[in-house]
Design a protein around this motif. Structure first.
Motif, PDB file in Angstrom:
ATOM      1  N   PHE A 149       2.992  -3.755 -18.605  1.00 40.19           N
ATOM      2  CA  PHE A 149       2.308  -2.786 -19.186  1.00 40.19           C
ATOM      3  C   PHE A 149       3.179  -1.845 -19.778  1.00 40.19           C
ATOM      4  CE2 PHE A 149       2.995  -1.038 -15.224  1.00 40.19           C
ATOM      5  CZ  PHE A 149       3.362   0.352 -15.395  1.00 40.19           C
ATOM      6  N   VAL A 150       2.677  -1.294 -20.893  1.00 40.13           N
ATOM      7  CA  VAL A 150       3.558  -0.266 -21.985  1.00 40.13           C
ATOM      8  C   VAL A 150       3.202   1.139 -21.677  1.00 40.13           C
ATOM      9  CG1 VAL A 150       3.842   0.232 -24.098  1.00 40.13           C
ATOM     10  CG2 VAL A 150       3.418  -2.209 -23.769  1.00 40.13           C
ATOM     11  N   VAL A 151       1.948   1.373 -21.501  1.00 38.75           N
ATOM     12  CA  VAL A 151       1.664   2.863 -21.517  1.00 38.75           C
ATOM     13  C   VAL A 151       1.529   3.525 -20.119  1.00 38.75           C
ATOM     14  CG1 VAL A 151       0.009   4.780 -22.072  1.00 38.75           C
ATOM     15  CG2 VAL A 151       0.489   2.765 -23.743  1.00 38.75           C
ATOM     16  N   MET A 152       0.606   2.732 -19.437  1.00 37.52           N
ATOM     17  CA  MET A 152       0.251   3.331 -17.941  1.00 37.52           C
ATOM     18  C   MET A 152      -0.542   1.880 -17.101  1.00 37.52           C
ATOM     19  SD  MET A 152      -2.857   6.064 -18.181  1.00 37.52           S
ATOM     20  CE  MET A 152      -1.883   6.948 -19.512  1.00 37.52           C
ATOM     21  N   ALA A 153      -0.313   2.322 -15.770  1.00 31.97           N
ATOM     22  CA  ALA A 153      -1.213   1.655 -14.733  1.00 31.97           C
ATOM     23  C   ALA A 153      -1.924   2.491 -13.941  1.00 31.97           C
ATOM     24  CB  ALA A 153      -0.207   0.498 -14.292  1.00 31.97           C
ATOM     25  N   SER A 154      -2.854   2.199 -13.086  1.00 33.84           N
ATOM     26  CA  SER A 154      -3.491   3.124 -12.191  1.00 33.84           C
ATOM     27  C   SER A 154      -4.480   2.523 -11.108  1.00 33.84           C
ATOM     28  CB  SER A 154      -4.479   4.466 -13.072  1.00 33.84           C
ATOM     29  OG  SER A 154      -5.448   3.530 -13.543  1.00 33.84           O
ATOM     30  N   ALA A 155      -4.489   2.992  -9.955  1.00 29.07           N
ATOM     31  CA  ALA A 155      -5.457   2.436  -8.939  1.00 29.07           C
ATOM     32  C   ALA A 155      -6.126   3.898  -8.572  1.00 29.07           C
ATOM     33  CB  ALA A 155      -4.992   1.924  -8.085  1.00 29.07           C
ATOM     34  N   GLY A 156      -7.384   3.491  -8.377  1.00 30.20           N
ATOM     35  CA  GLY A 156      -8.332   4.737  -7.720  1.00 30.20           C
ATOM     36  C   GLY A 156      -9.569   4.892  -8.815  1.00 30.20           C
ATOM     37  N   PHE A 157     -10.117   6.121  -8.848  1.00 28.75           N
ATOM     38  CA  PHE A 157     -11.148   6.434  -9.510  1.00 28.75           C
ATOM     39  C   PHE A 157     -10.757   6.102 -11.204  1.00 28.75           C
ATOM     40  CE2 PHE A 157     -13.806   9.262 -12.306  1.00 28.75           C
ATOM     41  CZ  PHE A 157     -14.968   9.392 -11.569  1.00 28.75           C
ATOM     42  N   ASP A 158      -9.555   6.337 -11.618  1.00 27.72           N
ATOM     43  CA  ASP A 158      -9.592   5.789 -12.992  1.00 27.72           C
ATOM     44  C   ASP A 158      -9.681   4.462 -13.334  1.00 27.72           C
ATOM     45  OD1 ASP A 158      -8.299   6.593 -15.603  1.00 27.72           O
ATOM     46  OD2 ASP A 158      -6.567   5.030 -15.003  1.00 27.72           O
ATOM     47  N   ASP A 180      -7.200   1.367   1.789  1.00 31.40           N
ATOM     48  CA  ASP A 180      -8.331   1.099   2.873  1.00 31.40           C
ATOM     49  C   ASP A 180      -9.317   0.336   2.647  1.00 31.40           C
ATOM     50  OD1 ASP A 180      -9.667   3.168   1.476  1.00 31.40           O
ATOM     51  OD2 ASP A 180      -9.726   4.418   3.318  1.00 31.40           O
ATOM     52  N   ARG A 181      -9.579  -0.052   1.023  1.00 29.78           N
ATOM     53  CA  ARG A 181     -10.559  -1.008   0.759  1.00 29.78           C
ATOM     54  C   ARG A 181     -10.196  -1.582  -0.530  1.00 29.78           C
ATOM     55  NH1 ARG A 181     -13.904   1.519  -3.209  1.00 29.78           N
ATOM     56  NH2 ARG A 181     -13.705   3.986  -3.383  1.00 29.78           N
ATOM     57  N   PRO A 182     -11.065  -2.553  -0.894  1.00 30.85           N
ATOM     58  CA  PRO A 182     -10.499  -3.258  -2.155  1.00 30.85           C
ATOM     59  C   PRO A 182     -10.592  -2.300  -3.454  1.00 30.85           C
ATOM     60  CG  PRO A 182     -11.858  -4.866  -0.883  1.00 30.85           C
ATOM     61  CD  PRO A 182     -12.077  -3.460  -0.198  1.00 30.85           C
ATOM     62  N   LEU A 183      -9.719  -2.178  -4.104  1.00 28.61           N
ATOM     63  CA  LEU A 183      -9.603  -1.522  -5.450  1.00 28.61           C
ATOM     64  C   LEU A 183      -9.132  -2.240  -6.714  1.00 28.61           C
ATOM     65  CD1 LEU A 183      -8.723   2.032  -4.223  1.00 28.61           C
ATOM     66  CD2 LEU A 183     -10.890   1.629  -5.225  1.00 28.61           C
ATOM     67  N   PRO A 184      -9.778  -2.181  -7.833  1.00 27.20           N
ATOM     68  CA  PRO A 184      -9.031  -2.558  -8.957  1.00 27.20           C
ATOM     69  C   PRO A 184      -8.012  -2.151  -9.451  1.00 27.20           C
ATOM     70  CG  PRO A 184     -10.931  -1.408  -9.636  1.00 27.20           C
ATOM     71  CD  PRO A 184     -10.827  -1.528  -8.197  1.00 27.20           C
ATOM     72  N   VAL A 185      -7.197  -2.749 -10.218  1.00 29.99           N
ATOM     73  CA  VAL A 185      -5.980  -1.988 -10.757  1.00 29.99           C
ATOM     74  C   VAL A 185      -5.971  -2.305 -12.230  1.00 29.99           C
ATOM     75  CG1 VAL A 185      -3.512  -2.002 -11.004  1.00 29.99           C
ATOM     76  CG2 VAL A 185      -4.592  -2.446  -9.035  1.00 29.99           C
ATOM     77  N   GLN A 186      -5.817  -1.097 -13.154  1.00 32.95           N
ATOM     78  CA  GLN A 186      -5.999  -1.370 -14.539  1.00 32.95           C
ATOM     79  C   GLN A 186      -4.345  -0.980 -14.963  1.00 32.95           C
ATOM     80  OE1 GLN A 186      -5.774   0.847 -17.441  1.00 32.95           O
ATOM     81  NE2 GLN A 186      -4.945   2.843 -16.434  1.00 32.95           N
ATOM     82  N   ASP A 245      -7.073  -2.389 -19.336  1.00 31.03           N
ATOM     83  CA  ASP A 245      -7.553  -3.616 -18.882  1.00 31.03           C
ATOM     84  C   ASP A 245      -7.447  -3.817 -17.453  1.00 31.03           C
ATOM     85  OD1 ASP A 245      -8.874  -4.564 -21.313  1.00 31.03           O
ATOM     86  OD2 ASP A 245      -6.841  -5.221 -21.938  1.00 31.03           O
ATOM     87  N   ILE A 246      -8.384  -4.322 -16.719  1.00 31.16           N
ATOM     88  CA  ILE A 246      -8.074  -4.716 -15.245  1.00 31.16           C
ATOM     89  C   ILE A 246      -7.334  -5.728 -15.127  1.00 31.16           C
ATOM     90  CG2 ILE A 246      -9.442  -5.417 -13.168  1.00 31.16           C
ATOM     91  CD1 ILE A 246      -9.844  -2.349 -14.028  1.00 31.16           C
ATOM     92  N   VAL A 247      -5.922  -5.721 -14.560  1.00 29.74           N
ATOM     93  CA  VAL A 247      -5.208  -6.666 -14.362  1.00 29.74           C
ATOM     94  C   VAL A 247      -5.243  -7.362 -12.934  1.00 29.74           C
ATOM     95  CG1 VAL A 247      -3.744  -5.790 -15.996  1.00 29.74           C
ATOM     96  CG2 VAL A 247      -3.245  -5.244 -13.951  1.00 29.74           C
ATOM     97  N   GLY A 248      -5.999  -6.787 -11.873  1.00 24.11           N
ATOM     98  CA  GLY A 248      -6.013  -7.359 -10.383  1.00 24.11           C
ATOM     99  C   GLY A 248      -6.454  -6.369  -9.442  1.00 24.11           C
ATOM    100  N   GLU A 249      -6.365  -6.474  -8.328  1.00 28.27           N
ATOM    101  CA  GLU A 249      -6.654  -5.497  -7.161  1.00 28.27           C
ATOM    102  C   GLU A 249      -5.483  -5.345  -6.195  1.00 28.27           C
ATOM    103  OE1 GLU A 249      -9.585  -7.341  -4.785  1.00 28.27           O
ATOM    104  OE2 GLU A 249     -11.409  -6.788  -6.098  1.00 28.27           O
TER     105      GLU A 249
END
Length: 256
Positions: free
Chosen positions: A95-104, A223-229, A233-237
């Motif tokens: 990824f170039v700019v950013m990745a995130s997990a949680g509300f974002d 503590d629960r399944p969450l997507p990763v962007q 774009d979503i790239v996994g969990e």
């Protein structure tokens, strides 16, 4: 009127992967997701990448201060310098700019592709309201360079900007082999609204419940399944490991 759908991410990656060795550069015409697909399609080849910003937010274009004048942009792409930047990596994906997990990342997962084609950035506003209404508190465990932290959400930022003109990570620098972790320590709807308000006012990095860290590697679980962007774009969990890529990328950008 509906916007014509462009090629899929997989198609863009394929085109980049099959680029002729004689090409002097590859130009990604689109948003941050298109740039991401081109970078992953090149798979480590030392071919410079240029950007023709045609997306919704164009965070990378803002970050490197691409000229808005079409003629100046054309001159830059044709003859501008290519300097190294350091992408991040999640597994085998860059990824170039950013990745995130949680509300974002849940917002990104909730965005309707059809609405995005029709309304552009407004689709993210609608997804924000939907996820806020359905908000569920989560706890993330972030182990950054060997030190453990707890948070409700996290952004791993290579760039200062987020969602267009807003600054989320003032210490981030594409040219440095490290990213800035933005930890949102509190969960809940009010915490989300405080963070959103601070972002719009340019005060997010100074918000008391936000912590900024420099890191080269971070392992994130929940503590629960969450997507990763990554780059929109979503790239996994979760769980995932986010780290600096093994080698830099050559990006055509204005000289400082």
């Amino acid at each position: 009127m509906l916007r014509r759908a462009g090629p899929s991410r997989g198609e863009v990656e394929r085109l980049a992967r099959e680029a002729e060795p004689a090409f002097e550069a590859i130009v990604a015409a689109g948003g941050d997701g298109t740039v991401n697909a081109v970078v992953n399609g090149l798979a480590g080849r030392s071919l410079p990448v240029g950007v023709l910003p045609l997306g919704s937010a164009n965070v990378l274009a803002r970050e490197i201060r691409l000229p808005r004048d079409p003629e100046a942009l054309a001159v830059l792409i044709a003859a501008g310098p290519a300097s190294p930047i350091w992408p991040g990596r999640i597994g085998a994906r860059l990824f170039v700019v950013m990745a995130s997990a949680g509300f974002d990342s849940e917002i990104v997962a909730a965005v309707s592709a059809r609405l995005k084609r029709r309304a552009g950035r407004l689709a993210f506003g609608w997804a924000f309201l939907v996820r806020l209404w359905r908000y569920r508190v989560c706890e993330l465990t972030i182990r950054a360079d060997g030190i453990e932290h707890r948070a409700a959400a996290v952004i791993a930022a290579n760039a200062r900007h987020y969602a267009g003109p807003f600054v989320v990570a003032p210490g981030a620098d594409l040219a440095q082999p490290a990213f800035e972790l933005v930890l949102f320590r509190r969960g809940g709807r009010w915490a989300v609204l405080r963070a959103a308000s601070a972002l719009l006012l340019g005060r997010l990095p100074r918000l008391g419940e936000v912590t900024l860290l420099r890191a080269r590697q971070s392992t994130i679980s929940a503590d629960r399944p969450l997507p990763v962007q990554a780059d929109g774009d979503i790239v996994g969990e979760l769980p995932v490991t986010i780290e600096v890529a093994d080698r830099p990328l050559l990006l055509i950008r204005p000289s400082d």
